[in-house]
Design an enzyme around this catalytic site. Structure first.
Site, PDB file in Angstrom:
ATOM      1  N   ASP A  37       0.416   8.695 100.410  1.00  0.00           N
ATOM      2  CA  ASP A  37       0.981   7.280 100.112  1.00  0.00           C
ATOM      3  C   ASP A  37      -0.350   6.537  99.522  1.00  0.00           C
ATOM      4  OD1 ASP A  37       3.391   8.173 101.072  1.00  0.00           O
ATOM      5  OD2 ASP A  37       2.515   8.561 103.292  1.00  0.00           O
TER       6      ASP A  37
ATOM      7  N   LYS B 221      -0.578   5.727  94.579  1.00  0.00           N
ATOM      8  CA  LYS B 221      -0.234   6.295  93.175  1.00  0.00           C
ATOM      9  C   LYS B 221       0.627   6.065  91.982  1.00  0.00           C
ATOM     10  CE  LYS B 221      -0.185   9.961  95.408  1.00  0.00           C
ATOM     11  NZ  LYS B 221       0.022  10.160  96.580  1.00  0.00           N
TER      12      LYS B 221
ATOM     13  N   ALA C 139       8.012  13.932  98.554  1.00  0.00           N
ATOM     14  CA  ALA C 139       7.136  12.129  98.103  1.00  0.00           C
ATOM     15  C   ALA C 139       8.633  10.781  97.800  1.00  0.00           C
ATOM     16  CB  ALA C 139       6.940  12.693  96.628  1.00  0.00           C
ATOM     17  N   GLY C 140       7.380   9.601  97.763  1.00  0.00           N
ATOM     18  CA  GLY C 140       8.070   8.768  97.461  1.00  0.00           C
ATOM     19  C   GLY C 140       7.315   8.077  96.964  1.00  0.00           C
ATOM     20  N   HIS C 141       7.730   7.236  95.760  1.00  0.00           N
ATOM     21  CA  HIS C 141       6.926   6.495  94.990  1.00  0.00           C
ATOM     22  C   HIS C 141       7.372   4.947  94.834  1.00  0.00           C
ATOM     23  CE1 HIS C 141       4.085   9.541  93.771  1.00  0.00           C
ATOM     24  NE2 HIS C 141       4.758   9.732  93.378  1.00  0.00           N
TER      25      HIS C 141
ATOM     26  N   ARG D 190       8.751  35.984  95.149  1.00  0.00           N
ATOM     27  CA  ARG D 190       9.525  35.841  94.561  1.00  0.00           C
ATOM     28  C   ARG D 190      10.552  36.006  94.648  1.00  0.00           C
ATOM     29  NH1 ARG D 190       5.185  40.634  94.087  1.00  0.00           N
ATOM     30  NH2 ARG D 190       5.073  40.189  96.160  1.00  0.00           N
TER      31      ARG D 190
ATOM     32  N   GLN E  75       1.372  13.250  97.216  1.00  0.00           N
ATOM     33  CA  GLN E  75       1.179  13.770  98.168  1.00  0.00           C
ATOM     34  C   GLN E  75      -0.598  13.876  97.617  1.00  0.00           C
ATOM     35  OE1 GLN E  75       3.618  16.868  97.390  1.00  0.00           O
ATOM     36  NE2 GLN E  75       4.858  15.016  98.446  1.00  0.00           N
TER      37      GLN E  75
ATOM     38  N   ASP F  99      -6.171  -6.171  99.454  1.00  0.00           N
ATOM     39  CA  ASP F  99      -6.311  -7.031 100.546  1.00  0.00           C
ATOM     40  C   ASP F  99      -5.856  -7.238 101.414  1.00  0.00           C
ATOM     41  OD1 ASP F  99      -3.853  -5.516  98.918  1.00  0.00           O
ATOM     42  OD2 ASP F  99      -2.161  -6.913 100.109  1.00  0.00           O
TER      43      ASP F  99
HETATM   44  P1  IMP Z   1       6.441  19.048 104.129  1.00  0.00           P
HETATM   45  O1  IMP Z   1       5.897  18.091 102.410  1.00  0.00           O
HETATM   46  O2  IMP Z   1       8.129  18.123 103.837  1.00  0.00           O
HETATM   47  O3  IMP Z   1       6.491  20.008 103.751  1.00  0.00           O
HETATM   48  O4  IMP Z   1       5.344  18.606 105.091  1.00  0.00           O
HETATM   49  C1  IMP Z   1       4.745  18.519 105.095  1.00  0.00           C
HETATM   50  C2  IMP Z   1       3.593  17.644 105.505  1.00  0.00           C
HETATM   51  O5  IMP Z   1       3.236  16.674 104.362  1.00  0.00           O
HETATM   52  C3  IMP Z   1       4.026  16.708 106.657  1.00  0.00           C
HETATM   53  O6  IMP Z   1       3.037  16.146 107.879  1.00  0.00           O
HETATM   54  C4  IMP Z   1       4.172  15.616 105.684  1.00  0.00           C
HETATM   55  O7  IMP Z   1       4.157  14.423 106.996  1.00  0.00           O
HETATM   56  C5  IMP Z   1       3.297  15.248 104.542  1.00  0.00           C
HETATM   57  N1  IMP Z   1       4.254  14.230 103.096  1.00  0.00           N
HETATM   58  C6  IMP Z   1       4.879  15.714 102.681  1.00  0.00           C
HETATM   59  N2  IMP Z   1       4.661  14.260 101.551  1.00  0.00           N
HETATM   60  C7  IMP Z   1       4.379  13.541 102.251  1.00  0.00           C
HETATM   61  C8  IMP Z   1       3.704  12.747 101.542  1.00  0.00           C
HETATM   62  O8  IMP Z   1       4.484  12.396 100.346  1.00  0.00           O
HETATM   63  N3  IMP Z   1       3.227  11.083 101.167  1.00  0.00           N
HETATM   64  C9  IMP Z   1       2.763  11.082 103.096  1.00  0.00           C
HETATM   65  N4  IMP Z   1       2.675  12.216 103.892  1.00  0.00           N
HETATM   66  C10 IMP Z   1       3.734  13.556 102.927  1.00  0.00           C
END
Ligand code: IMP
Length: 433
Positions: free
Chosen positions: A13, A16, A39-41, A144, A225, A338
């Site tokens: 977060d 990126k 992920a979220g962009h 596998r 991440q 900012d």
């Molecule tokens: P998972 O990837 O869903 O297995 O989550 C494992 C850890 O990674 C948790 O603490 C999530 O909150 C964190 N996490 C996974 N993806 C993101 C992301 O895109 N941004 C921030 N934290 C993430």
């Protein structure tokens, strides 16, 4: 023939997507190398906000080719939803410009169910996963037993594989966790339809990238991440299941290191974390509220994927130096500078204290990080609104001093600073700083 890598230097977060969007203007190919729809962009262009989970942020530039690498795990329903949404917004998401690695792995409803079941069973709130099936899909890959996207070339065979996988996982779900799995034949039917639609997108991403790089094209590798969520180098076990550090770019795209040029560590000017795990600079006071925002704005600190409020704290220079080392970062891109306006003084963690000793590096067991107290340096703040500033020379003296301190602490140049969500709310730095 350069390969530039954009990755997060914190716990994800960092913004990126924002930096990828900027650099994609001058790139030919944008390739995502790890993770899935955990992920979220968010990318803001004018009054349009694009929320992407799988498709690389570069897709909003019409000239780029966008690739999903072998290092990713793909929920086909989510990918199709994003394709449809982007298509409805008039963005070209045809197989000519969006390609999915045949060697990426597929997430199924059984993975989602297992992720939830394991989280519920873990002590103390679990790992705080996004429950998107990420861990179980990567577990199957390593065992596998995974399902590769390339199997979608033959939708009927793929559906049979899905059905068998659903049946075998149903036993685990039932016997170990007492959960009922989704009906195998229903899932197989749905995945058959997904395969028919996604088949044209399948490609040998590594070969495509090698060709592009040899032709002199500029390739951006976009990580999901962040460094501290990396399976090997993050704050294990509070990590994700993929390689979010620079090695993941090569591993997850199927290319070697000779093309590497820039390795850009995207760094938010404060620290955030979702999910559980140690966080030495975490704040619980008004400053945390201020850094987080109310949630009204899309860029406030609430999860793009889960909507969870993010934990907030001061920028942690120890972790940042670690990220610089693990990734051989060539530079930093600072985001959300900012947001620090009006906070005075600004604190910056420069070392840790533990049992009377001072440490400038991460402990060898990152899980013990929770026992370390942050040691801060205080820097004078500024009140100016940075969102209207585009030039380094126009930044307040104290803002420049803050950036200089981050550079000195890490030994890295800062080449980009974002001061707002819009494309033009950015300060580019040459040699003038
Ligand atoms: P998972 O990837 O869903 O297995 O989550 C494992 C850890 O990674 C948790 O603490 C999530 O909150 C964190 N996490 C996974 N993806 C993101 C992301 O895109 N941004 C921030 N934290 C993430």
């Amino acid at each position: 023939m350069p390969l530039d890598v954009i990755l997060g230097s914190q716990w994800g977060d960092e913004g990126k997507g924002r930096i990828t969007d900027l650099l994609a203007a001058e790139a030919d190919v944008v390739a995502r190398f790890n993770g899935g729809d955990n992920a979220g962009h968010s990318v803001t262009v004018g009054d349009r906000l694009f929320k992407l989970h799988l498709v690389p942020s570069g897709i909003v530039h019409s000239h780029t080719t966008c690739l999903l690498g072998n290092g990713m795990v793909i929920n086909p329903a989510q990918l199709l939803e994003e394709i449809d949404q982007l298509d409805a917004l008039g963005i070209d998401v045809s197989p000519d410009r969006l390609k999915l690695s045949s060697a990426s792995h597929i997430i199924t409803p059984a993975h989602l169910a297992l992720d939830g079941a394991r989280e519920t069973k873990r002590d103390e709130g679990g790992l705080g996963t996004t429950r998107r099936g990420i861990g179980p899909a990567y577990t199957d890959k390593a065992a596998r037993d995974g399902l590769r996207a390339g199997a979608m070339e033959k939708p009927e065979d793929f559906a049979s594989q899905i059905e068998a996988h659903m049946r075998s996982t149903a036993e685990i779900l039932d016997h170990v966790y007492g959960h009922k799995a989704p009906e195998a034949t229903d899932v197989a039917r749905t995945y058959y339809e997904h395969a028919v639609r996604l088949q044209p997108y399948l490609a040998d991403v590594g070969a495509l990238l090698a060709d592009s790089l040899e032709q002199g094209k500029v390739v951006l590798a976009e990580g999901a991440q962040g460094t501290l969520l990396d399976l090997d180098h993050g704050t294990y076990p509070y990590v994700t299941s993929s390689t979010s550090t620079v090695a993941g770019a090569l591993l997850g795209l199927g290319i070697g290191p000779k093309y590497l040029r820039r390795i850009i560590g995207v760094t938010k000017c404060f620290q955030t974390r979702v999910g559980t795990g140690p966080f030495p600079t975490e704040l619980f006071d008004d400053t945390a509220e201020r850094l987080r925002g109310t949630g009204e704005q899309p860029w406030d600190e609430f999860g793009t994927t889960t909507g969870r409020p993010r934990r907030c704290g001061w920028l942690d220079g120890v972790l940042l130096r670690y990220a610089a080392r693990i990734n051989s970062l060539s530079e930093l891109a600072l985001t959300k500078l900012d947001v620090l306006s009006g906070i005075d003084p600004i604190r910056l963690c420069v070392a840790y204290q533990h049992e009377g000793n001072t440490y400038e590096d991460l402990p060898s067991d990152p899980a013990s990080l929770g026992q370390y107290a942050a040691q801060y340096e205080e820097l004078p703040g500024w009140i100016d609104d940075l969102t209207v500033i585009h030039r380094w020379d126009d930044l307040p003296y104290n803002t420049q001093a803050y950036v200089h301190r981050v550079q000195a602490l890490t030994g890295l140049p800062v080449h980009l600073i974002s001061v707002g969500p819009e494309r033009d709310q950015v300060v580019r730095l040459g040699n003038e700083n």
